[in-house]
Motif scaffolding. Structure first.
Motif, PDB file in Angstrom:
ATOM      1  N   LYS A 172       0.829  -1.199   0.000  1.00  0.00           N
ATOM      2  CA  LYS A 172       0.000   0.000   0.000  1.00  0.00           C
ATOM      3  C   LYS A 172       0.867   1.254   0.000  1.00  0.00           C
ATOM      4  CE  LYS A 172      -3.327   2.862   0.310  1.00  0.00           C
ATOM      5  NZ  LYS A 172      -4.122   3.173  -0.872  1.00  0.00           N
ATOM      6  N   ILE A 173       1.903   1.263   0.810  1.00  0.00           N
ATOM      7  CA  ILE A 173       2.783   2.431   0.895  1.00  0.00           C
ATOM      8  C   ILE A 173       3.531   2.651  -0.419  1.00  0.00           C
ATOM      9  CG2 ILE A 173       4.954   3.251   1.880  1.00  0.00           C
ATOM     10  CD1 ILE A 173       2.865   3.909   3.775  1.00  0.00           C
ATOM     11  N   TYR A 174       4.211   1.620  -0.909  1.00  0.00           N
ATOM     12  CA  TYR A 174       5.151   1.799  -2.006  1.00  0.00           C
ATOM     13  C   TYR A 174       4.481   1.857  -3.374  1.00  0.00           C
ATOM     14  CZ  TYR A 174       9.214   1.189   1.014  1.00  0.00           C
ATOM     15  OH  TYR A 174      10.170   1.361   1.979  1.00  0.00           O
ATOM     16  N   MET A 175       3.328   1.239  -3.534  1.00  0.00           N
ATOM     17  CA  MET A 175       2.700   1.153  -4.845  1.00  0.00           C
ATOM     18  C   MET A 175       2.421   2.532  -5.429  1.00  0.00           C
ATOM     19  SD  MET A 175       0.559   0.456  -7.409  1.00  0.00           S
ATOM     20  CE  MET A 175      -0.931   1.203  -6.771  1.00  0.00           C
ATOM     21  N   SER A 176       1.869   3.425  -4.640  1.00  0.00           N
ATOM     22  CA  SER A 176       1.587   4.783  -5.107  1.00  0.00           C
ATOM     23  C   SER A 176       2.773   5.712  -4.912  1.00  0.00           C
ATOM     24  CB  SER A 176       0.370   5.352  -4.374  1.00  0.00           C
ATOM     25  OG  SER A 176      -0.790   4.623  -4.667  1.00  0.00           O
ATOM     26  N   PHE A 177       3.577   5.431  -3.895  1.00  0.00           N
ATOM     27  CA  PHE A 177       4.684   6.328  -3.559  1.00  0.00           C
ATOM     28  C   PHE A 177       5.765   6.357  -4.636  1.00  0.00           C
ATOM     29  CE2 PHE A 177       9.007   6.473  -1.720  1.00  0.00           C
ATOM     30  CZ  PHE A 177       9.041   7.809  -1.347  1.00  0.00           C
ATOM     31  N   LEU A 178       6.170   5.192  -5.138  1.00  0.00           N
ATOM     32  CA  LEU A 178       7.328   5.130  -6.026  1.00  0.00           C
ATOM     33  C   LEU A 178       7.171   5.971  -7.302  1.00  0.00           C
ATOM     34  CD1 LEU A 178       8.425   1.411  -5.601  1.00  0.00           C
ATOM     35  CD2 LEU A 178       9.590   3.464  -4.756  1.00  0.00           C
ATOM     36  N   PRO A 179       6.073   5.856  -8.036  1.00  0.00           N
ATOM     37  CA  PRO A 179       5.975   6.694  -9.242  1.00  0.00           C
ATOM     38  C   PRO A 179       5.900   8.187  -8.933  1.00  0.00           C
ATOM     39  CG  PRO A 179       3.917   5.508  -8.857  1.00  0.00           C
ATOM     40  CD  PRO A 179       4.925   4.927  -7.921  1.00  0.00           C
ATOM     41  N   ILE A 180       5.260   8.546  -7.817  1.00  0.00           N
ATOM     42  CA  ILE A 180       5.113   9.966  -7.506  1.00  0.00           C
ATOM     43  C   ILE A 180       6.407  10.558  -6.987  1.00  0.00           C
ATOM     44  CG2 ILE A 180       3.903  11.626  -6.021  1.00  0.00           C
ATOM     45  CD1 ILE A 180       1.426   9.873  -6.249  1.00  0.00           C
ATOM     46  N   VAL A 181       7.173   9.809  -6.205  1.00  0.00           N
ATOM     47  CA  VAL A 181       8.449  10.346  -5.725  1.00  0.00           C
ATOM     48  C   VAL A 181       9.421  10.502  -6.895  1.00  0.00           C
ATOM     49  CG1 VAL A 181       9.557   8.135  -5.151  1.00  0.00           C
ATOM     50  CG2 VAL A 181      10.200  10.189  -3.906  1.00  0.00           C
ATOM     51  N   LEU A 182       9.364   9.605  -7.860  1.00  0.00           N
ATOM     52  CA  LEU A 182      10.200   9.751  -9.055  1.00  0.00           C
ATOM     53  C   LEU A 182       9.816  11.007  -9.832  1.00  0.00           C
ATOM     54  CD1 LEU A 182      10.442   6.074 -10.343  1.00  0.00           C
ATOM     55  CD2 LEU A 182      12.358   7.527  -9.657  1.00  0.00           C
ATOM     56  N   LEU A 183       8.519  11.233  -9.979  1.00  0.00           N
ATOM     57  CA  LEU A 183       8.039  12.417 -10.678  1.00  0.00           C
ATOM     58  C   LEU A 183       8.489  13.685  -9.971  1.00  0.00           C
ATOM     59  CD1 LEU A 183       6.312  13.888 -12.775  1.00  0.00           C
ATOM     60  CD2 LEU A 183       4.318  13.472 -11.301  1.00  0.00           C
ATOM     61  N   SER A 184       8.331  13.726  -8.660  1.00  0.00           N
ATOM     62  CA  SER A 184       8.712  14.903  -7.884  1.00  0.00           C
ATOM     63  C   SER A 184      10.213  15.156  -7.969  1.00  0.00           C
ATOM     64  CB  SER A 184       8.291  14.729  -6.420  1.00  0.00           C
ATOM     65  OG  SER A 184       8.728  15.808  -5.626  1.00  0.00           O
ATOM     66  N   GLY A 185      11.000  14.110  -7.812  1.00  0.00           N
ATOM     67  CA  GLY A 185      12.448  14.258  -7.875  1.00  0.00           C
ATOM     68  C   GLY A 185      12.921  14.752  -9.223  1.00  0.00           C
ATOM     69  N   LEU A 186      12.334  14.218 -10.298  1.00  0.00           N
ATOM     70  CA  LEU A 186      12.717  14.644 -11.639  1.00  0.00           C
ATOM     71  C   LEU A 186      12.304  16.093 -11.891  1.00  0.00           C
ATOM     72  CD1 LEU A 186      11.853  11.427 -13.675  1.00  0.00           C
ATOM     73  CD2 LEU A 186      14.129  12.289 -13.072  1.00  0.00           C
ATOM     74  N   GLN A 187      11.181  16.505 -11.316  1.00  0.00           N
ATOM     75  CA  GLN A 187      10.780  17.902 -11.427  1.00  0.00           C
ATOM     76  C   GLN A 187      11.808  18.817 -10.770  1.00  0.00           C
ATOM     77  OE1 GLN A 187       6.759  17.528  -9.680  1.00  0.00           O
ATOM     78  NE2 GLN A 187       6.006  18.603 -11.483  1.00  0.00           N
ATOM     79  N   ILE A 188      12.259  18.422  -9.584  1.00  0.00           N
ATOM     80  CA  ILE A 188      13.236  19.234  -8.852  1.00  0.00           C
ATOM     81  C   ILE A 188      14.540  19.327  -9.628  1.00  0.00           C
ATOM     82  CG2 ILE A 188      14.657  19.327  -6.763  1.00  0.00           C
ATOM     83  CD1 ILE A 188      12.274  18.027  -5.284  1.00  0.00           C
TER      84      ILE A 188
END
Length: 367
Positions: free
Chosen positions: A92-108
C-alpha cells in the motif's frame, strides 16, 4: 452516527466512514499548508498568513488515525498474520509512492525548483530510509518513514504474539526523545528519528482503538468532533496572535504533540461513531494519493508553467492558481485511486492470502 432504526440507510453508508472523511480533511489541510506557503512567498494579496500556524496539523491527525487503524485492524491477529500484515501495508505504501516520488524528484532536478534542496539521495528517498528533508525527492515522505517504522514494530510484536511489546518499545523511544530534547542533548539524526515525540500520537491512536473495543463508540460523536474542531480553531487564533507555530523542530516536536494531539484525538474518537455516504468516503480512500500528488501539482503550477513553459497566467492570478492546485490535486487523487491504485492493489494483495490482520475498509496509510 449509526442509524439502527433504518437499516436501508446503513446500506448506503460506510462503517468508519467518519474516519475516512476525517482522513480526507487531514490530507487537505496539508495541501492548504503548502499552497498557502507558496502563495505567501509570492506576496499574494489575501491575508492567509494565519493558515501557516496550524494547517500542518493534518500530519498529527494522520498519525493518530494511523495508530487507531493499525491497532483496530490487528485486534484478532496471531503470529501467523505478521507476514500478511507487513506485505499488505508495504504494498500500500510503495505502490503509489514510487511513481510519484520519481516524478517529484525529476521535477526538482529538471526545473531547479527548491534551491534549498542541495542533493537528492535517490536510494534513500525511494526506499523511505529516514533522511533530512533537504535530501528528499518528495518533501512530505518523511511521515511515510514513520509509517514504516510503526508497521515494522507492530508486525514484529504480532510475530512475538504480544502487541504490548510494540507499545512499550515506541513509548520508551518517544520518552527518550522527549527527555533528551528537554535536557538540551543533540542526538544524531537517526536517533532523533527513532525517538521523535510525534510517536506519542501513534500511541494515542492505539489507545483510542483499545478504548473502542472496551466501551464502543462515543455516545455523542458530534460533540467530540465539534470540540476537536473548536480546539483547532482556538489554536489558530492563539498561534496567529503570538506569531508562533508549534511545529518548529527540536522542542517544537514536543510542542506540536501537546498542541495538536488532544484535538486530533477528540476528532478521531468522535468520527469513529459517524457513518458517511460511500460517495463521500471515496475522498478519504483517495487521501493517500492526494497527500502525495499535491506536491508535483504544486511544483508544476507554481514553477514549471511560468519558468519553464512561459505560461504566466497563474503568476499574475495567484488566487486562481491556489484554487487550481487544490482542485487539480483532489481530482487527480480520486482518478488515480479509482483507476490505478485500487485495481493494482487488489491484484498485488491477492498474491498473499487475506488474514485477520487486515481490515479492508481501513487499509489506507495514515500519511
Amino acid at each position: 452516527m449509526v442509524d439502527t432504526e433504518h437499516p436501508e440507510r446503513q446500506a448506503a453508508t460506510t462503517r468508519f466512514g467518519g474516519v475516512q472523511v476525517l482522513r480526507f480533511f487531514a490530507a487537505l489541510s496539508v495541501v492548504i499548508f503548502h499552497v498557502e506557503s507558496g502563495y505567501r512567498d509570492r506576496e499574494g494579496a489575501l491575508p492567509t498568513g494565519f493558515l501557516q500556524f496550524t494547517s500542518n496539523a493534518g500530519v498529527d491527525l494522520f498519525f493518530v488515525i494511523s495508530g487507531f487503524v493499525i491497532w483496530h485492524a490487528t485486534n484478532r491477529s496471531d503470529p501467523g498474520d505478521a507476514g500478511a500484515f507487513l506485505y499488505r501495508r508495504f504494498t500500500k505504501i510503495y505502490m503509489s509512492f514510487l511513481p510519484i516520488v520519481l516524478l517529484s524528484g525529476l521535477q526538482i532536478v529538471g526545473t531547479g525548483y527548491g534551491a534549498e534542496i542541495l542533493h537528492i539521495d535517490w536510494l534513500k528517498s525511494l526506499s523511505l530510509w529516514p533522511i533530512p528533508w533537504e535530501q528528499n525527492a518528495l518533501s512530505v515522505s518523511w511521515t511515510l518513514s514513520y509509517e514504516l517504522l510503526f508497521y515494522l514494530v507492530i508486525g514484529t510484536a504480532i510475530l512475538l504474539g504480544n502487541r504490548g511489546v510494540a507499545v512499550a518499545t515506541l513509548g520508551v523511544s518517544a520518552a527518550i526523545g522527549t527527555a533528551s530534547t528537554l535536557a538540551g542533548y543533540e542526538l544524531p539524526f537517526e536517533i532523533t528519528f527513532l525517538t521523535n515525540p510525534v510517536i506519542f500520537e501513534f500511541l494515542i491512536g492505539c489507545g483510542i482503538a483499545a478504548l473502542l473495543r472496551r466501551t464502543g463508540p462515543a455516545k455523542q460523536p458530534w460533540l467530540w468532533v465539534g470540540s476537536g474542531a473548536l480546539a483547532f480553531a482556538a489554536l489558530t487564533v492563539v498561534c496567529t496572535n503570538l506569531q508562533y507555530s508549534p511545529v518548529s523542530g527540536g522542542a517544537g516536536n514536543i510542542a506540536r504533540v501537546l498542541a495538536f494531539a488532544p484535538p486530533a484525538a477528540a476528532l478521531v474518537w468522535g468520527a469513529i461513531g459517524l457513518r458517511a455516504p460511500r460517495a463521500v468516503t471515496v475522498l478519504g480512500d483517495a487521501s493517500y494519493v492526494l497527500y502525495l500528488i499535491h506536491v508535483p501539482v504544486l511544483i508544476f503550477t507554481w514553477h514549471t508553467l511560468g519558468s519553464q513553459l512561459g505560461f504566466s497566467y497563474f503568476d499574475d492570478h495567484l488566487e486562481i492558481a491556489a484554487i487550481f492546485i487544490a482542485t487539480a490535486a483532489i481530482g487527480l487523487s480520486v482518478i488515480g485511486y479509482l483507476y490505478l491504485e485500487r485495481p493494482a492493489l487488489r491484484w498485488l494483495q491477492s498474491l498473499w492470502p487475506r488474514s485477520q490482520a487486515a481490515v479492508p475498509s481501513l487499509e489506507q496509510p495514515a500519511s
